[in-house]
Design an enzyme around this catalytic site. Structure first.
Site, mmCIF file in Angstrom:
data_model
loop_
_atom_site.group_PDB
_atom_site.id
_atom_site.type_symbol
_atom_site.label_atom_id
_atom_site.label_comp_id
_atom_site.label_asym_id
_atom_site.label_seq_id
_atom_site.Cartn_x
_atom_site.Cartn_y
_atom_site.Cartn_z
ATOM 1 N N GLU A 1 0.842 -1.194 0.000
ATOM 2 C CA GLU A 1 0.000 0.000 0.000
ATOM 3 C C GLU A 1 0.878 1.246 0.000
ATOM 4 O O GLU A 1 1.996 1.217 0.503
ATOM 5 C CB GLU A 1 -0.886 0.014 1.267
ATOM 6 C CG GLU A 1 -1.789 -1.199 1.390
ATOM 7 C CD GLU A 1 -2.622 -1.192 2.679
ATOM 8 O OE1 GLU A 1 -2.497 -0.219 3.468
ATOM 9 O OE2 GLU A 1 -3.377 -2.149 2.892
ATOM 10 N N LYS B 1 2.400 4.754 1.212
ATOM 11 C CA LYS B 1 2.604 5.346 2.536
ATOM 12 C C LYS B 1 2.494 6.864 2.418
ATOM 13 O O LYS B 1 3.257 7.488 1.696
ATOM 14 C CB LYS B 1 3.976 4.963 3.086
ATOM 15 C CG LYS B 1 4.172 5.442 4.518
ATOM 16 C CD LYS B 1 5.472 4.967 5.109
ATOM 17 C CE LYS B 1 5.507 5.208 6.619
ATOM 18 N NZ LYS B 1 5.171 6.588 7.003
ATOM 19 N N GLU C 1 -4.507 7.423 7.484
ATOM 20 C CA GLU C 1 -3.555 8.525 7.506
ATOM 21 C C GLU C 1 -4.288 9.764 6.995
ATOM 22 O O GLU C 1 -4.884 9.736 5.924
ATOM 23 C CB GLU C 1 -2.357 8.188 6.601
ATOM 24 C CG GLU C 1 -1.193 9.143 6.696
ATOM 25 C CD GLU C 1 -0.199 8.811 7.823
ATOM 26 O OE1 GLU C 1 -0.392 7.792 8.535
ATOM 27 O OE2 GLU C 1 0.765 9.590 7.987
ATOM 28 N N PHE D 1 -6.701 2.429 6.202
ATOM 29 C CA PHE D 1 -5.944 1.241 5.832
ATOM 30 C C PHE D 1 -6.184 0.033 6.727
ATOM 31 O O PHE D 1 -5.642 -1.040 6.465
ATOM 32 C CB PHE D 1 -4.442 1.543 5.724
ATOM 33 C CG PHE D 1 -3.846 2.175 6.954
ATOM 34 C CD1 PHE D 1 -3.652 1.441 8.100
ATOM 35 C CD2 PHE D 1 -3.484 3.515 6.939
ATOM 36 C CE1 PHE D 1 -3.089 2.018 9.223
ATOM 37 C CE2 PHE D 1 -2.921 4.102 8.065
ATOM 38 C CZ PHE D 1 -2.730 3.345 9.218
ATOM 39 N N LYS E 1 7.860 -0.973 6.263
ATOM 40 C CA LYS E 1 7.854 0.221 5.432
ATOM 41 C C LYS E 1 9.105 0.317 4.590
ATOM 42 O O LYS E 1 10.179 -0.103 4.980
ATOM 43 C CB LYS E 1 7.652 1.480 6.266
ATOM 44 C CG LYS E 1 8.646 1.725 7.356
ATOM 45 C CD LYS E 1 8.235 2.976 8.160
ATOM 46 C CE LYS E 1 9.034 3.045 9.469
ATOM 47 N NZ LYS E 1 8.649 4.162 10.317
#
Length: 580
Positions: free
Chosen positions: A243, A245, A295, A335, A416
């Site tokens: 996905e 960031k 986010e 998410f 990440k």
DNA sequence: ACACGAGCATC
DNA sequence: GTCGGAT
DNA sequence: ATCCGACGATGCTCGTGT
């Protein structure tokens, strides 16, 4: 239990290096104290008097403490200041100045004293806080004071944080760490270490088993590990979901009927700061009893382009919310989902949770669901990453398929991959060292903790500051760099330096170091590129890459012109769109 | 015996 | 470490 | 002026897993 007994344990913990031993000592404390005291001890170790999601801060930092210590010890502030400089620690500094033998306060008394300090607010509250702390100091022995003053600073410096407390609870009650997992599970779900400590020391695991995710009570957010390539990620977790960031702030949203709560990553209650997101949570969900995460990003309402972090972060405020939610609206890119209709879904696998999330969220301009691709090929992750970076995002996050939502953990379920982990994609800048600061903690012994870095303004022939840098050197290198810099100390700011920041020690500009940073920001504090708008540039997350380059002179530093260009380039990259 | 992660501290 | 906001 | 919390990187030590 006497506060002095706790202090004695703290002292022993501070003097051992083995984590097992630290855990044993703290375990003993939990064994001997009452359950209520266990709760208080847990909060104090966290540098608080309440769980994180209760907005009760000390409002006391270094400056007020300086005053309080000076008052209690009847010395000049400068005396305290120099003691702090010498010891690199407020606790040790206060300890040597205090002269008082009594050790009669209980943990509960000390806690309630600190609680009172935290509760003082309004006019003249700073003076009142200083007064209260000063009185507490006057009623304590030197070593008690050592730990007292460290508490509001959240610098107990014991080598003990939440995870060690979790181990110690188990060790204290059953003699080994076998209960840790279940204690941790409870803590991750209620986010209240004091509550968990009290329940467990009193009745063991039984009450903890009844703890469950509950709407309105923040869950400790899952965290991501870091890696630097798609191949590394695949090697670690195999096929995974990837996905984008986003560079905004992470929010955990709770909705129960019409009631909505919004929490930050550190569990601060931010309900009220983001009315547009709260509204979306009320009107754009197919389920009225949920916890989910996303986010939040600022976007331009006309072009729908996401805005930079500095714009997003300016929404973290209490006043003038209505105007900003129109002029600078946020969109929540969701998410994950943790709770649906009262059911804990954190134990479900990633795919199932994502499926639920897609069912629940009805996207509009204020809410959406993060894109997701599934792949088991490292190069595919890299190319998705490249796409995202190209469109102005921070990077990607890879998620292990079928893994549960691991509250509070930094495991390898989420990984990440950020732009700045790749040297080619981040900014390395040659900086001249023009000063340094004394260090704190173990860096006090080295007499250095951070350097002031500058770049070359070739138009003015001056060095302009761009960052303080306090990370990147090894212990050995810190000692060496101090030695190097001391050969070129300057009593005053060197004439060829333009700085509005004053380091502890000025240094003649001779040494050039390579500095890596995530990005450039506009800065009111640094002088690099400071023009008519009174705004210069600074580095976000600066770190040195090694010892000074002997082949470079200050004039070979990166120039302000180059910095300006880099800043332009960074902000003209095709920005991702906040598709409605 | 060594590598690696966890935890913590520094900035 | 940098920044913006609250007090 | 001061404190606070939003975003973080990095290095070191210990304990454990292989």
């Amino acid at each position: 239990m006497k506060f002095s007994e706790l202090v004695e344990a703290f002292e022993r913990i501070e003097n051992v290096s083995s984590r097992t031993e630290m855990t044993a000592i703290l375990g003993q404390v939990f064994q001997q104290c009452s359950s209520y005291e266990a709760r208080l001890i847990a909060y104090l170790i966290q540098g608080r008097v309440s769980p994180a999601f209760v907005a009760l801060e000390f409002g006391v930092g270094e400056k007020l403490l300086l005053e309080a210590i000076a008052q209690a010890c009847d010395v000049d502030k400068s005396v305290v200041e120099s003691a702090v400089h010498n010891h690199g620690d407020f606790g040790l500094a206060a300890e040597v100045l205090v002269d008082n033998a009594s050790e009669c306060l209980t943990i509960a008394q000390v806690f309630s004293g600190l609680l009172q300090v935290a509760r003082i607010s309004g006019d003249d509250s700073q003076q009142a806080k200083i007064q209260s702390i000063s009185e507490m100091i006057s009623a304590m022995s030197p070593r008690e004071v050592r730990y007292l003053v460290r508490i509001p600073l959240d610098r107990l410096r014991l080598g003990v944080r939440d995870p060690t407390v979790l181990d110690a609870l188990s060790v204290g009650r059953v003699g080994n760490k076998s209960d840790r997992k279940q204690i941790e599970r409870a803590y991750n779900l209620v986010s209240d270490l004091g509550l968990v400590s009290e329940l467990y020391t009193r009745d063991g695991l039984e009450p903890l088993c009844e703890i469950n995710v509950e709407v309105g009570n923040p869950v400790r957010p899952a965290q991501a590990a870091r890696l630097s390539s798609g191949d590394e990620i695949v090697a670690k977790i195999g096929e995974c979901a990837v996905e984008p960031k986003f560079d905004g702030f992470r929010l955990q949203v709770h909705r129960n009927g019409h009631q909505v709560y919004i929490y930050s990553r550190n569990l601060e209650d931010m309900t009220g700061m983001f009315p547009e997101i709260a509204e979306a949570a009320r009107t754009r969900l197919s389920c009225d009893n949920v916890i989910f995460e996303g986010e939040a990003m600022a976007y331009d309402p006309d072009t729908l382009e996401f805005r930079p972090f500095q714009v997003t972060v300016s929404r973290r405020r209490k006043h003038d919310i209505d105007r900003l939610s129109t002029d600078n609206p946020l969109k929540l890119i969701c998410f994950d989902v943790l709770c649906v209709n009262g059911e804990d879904v954190t134990t479900y696998g990633y795919r199932e949770r994502r499926e639920k999330l897609l069912q629940i969220v009805q996207p509009n301009e204020s809410i959406g669901v993060a894109e997701s691709i599934v792949t088991g090929i490292g190069s595919k992750i890299d190319s998705f990453f490249a796409e995202e970076v190209e469109s102005g995002l921070e990077g990607v996050i890879a998620k292990k398929l079928d893994a549960p939502y691991q509250a509070g953990k930094r495991g390898f379920n989420w990984i990440k991959l950020k732009r700045s982990y790749s040297v080619e994609l981040s900014d390395t800048i040659d900086c001249t060292v023009i000063g340094y600061w004394y260090g704190r903690g173990k860096r006090a012994q080295w007499g250095i903790g951070a350097i002031l870095a500058a770049v070359w303004d070739s138009n003015e022939g001056m060095l302009k500051t761009i960052a303080r840098v306090g990370t990147g050197f090894s212990d050995e290198e810190w000692v060496a760099i101090r030695h190097l810099l001391d050969k070129n100390r300057s009593e005053t700011c060197p004439p060829e330096v333009d700085s509005s920041i004053i380091p502890d020690v000025w240094v003649h500009p001779i040494h050039v170091v390579e500095v890596l940073a995530d990005e450039l920001t506009k800065s009111p504090n640094h002088t690099a590129g400071k023009g008519n708008d009174n705004s210069g540039h600074a580095l976000r997350f600066p770190r040195v890459l090694g010892m000074p380059r002997m082949d470079k002179s200050p004039q070979d530093s990166t120039t302000v012109d180059e910095i300006e260009k880099m800043f332009q380039a960074q902000n003209t990259g095709s920005a991702a769109e906040a598709q409605a």
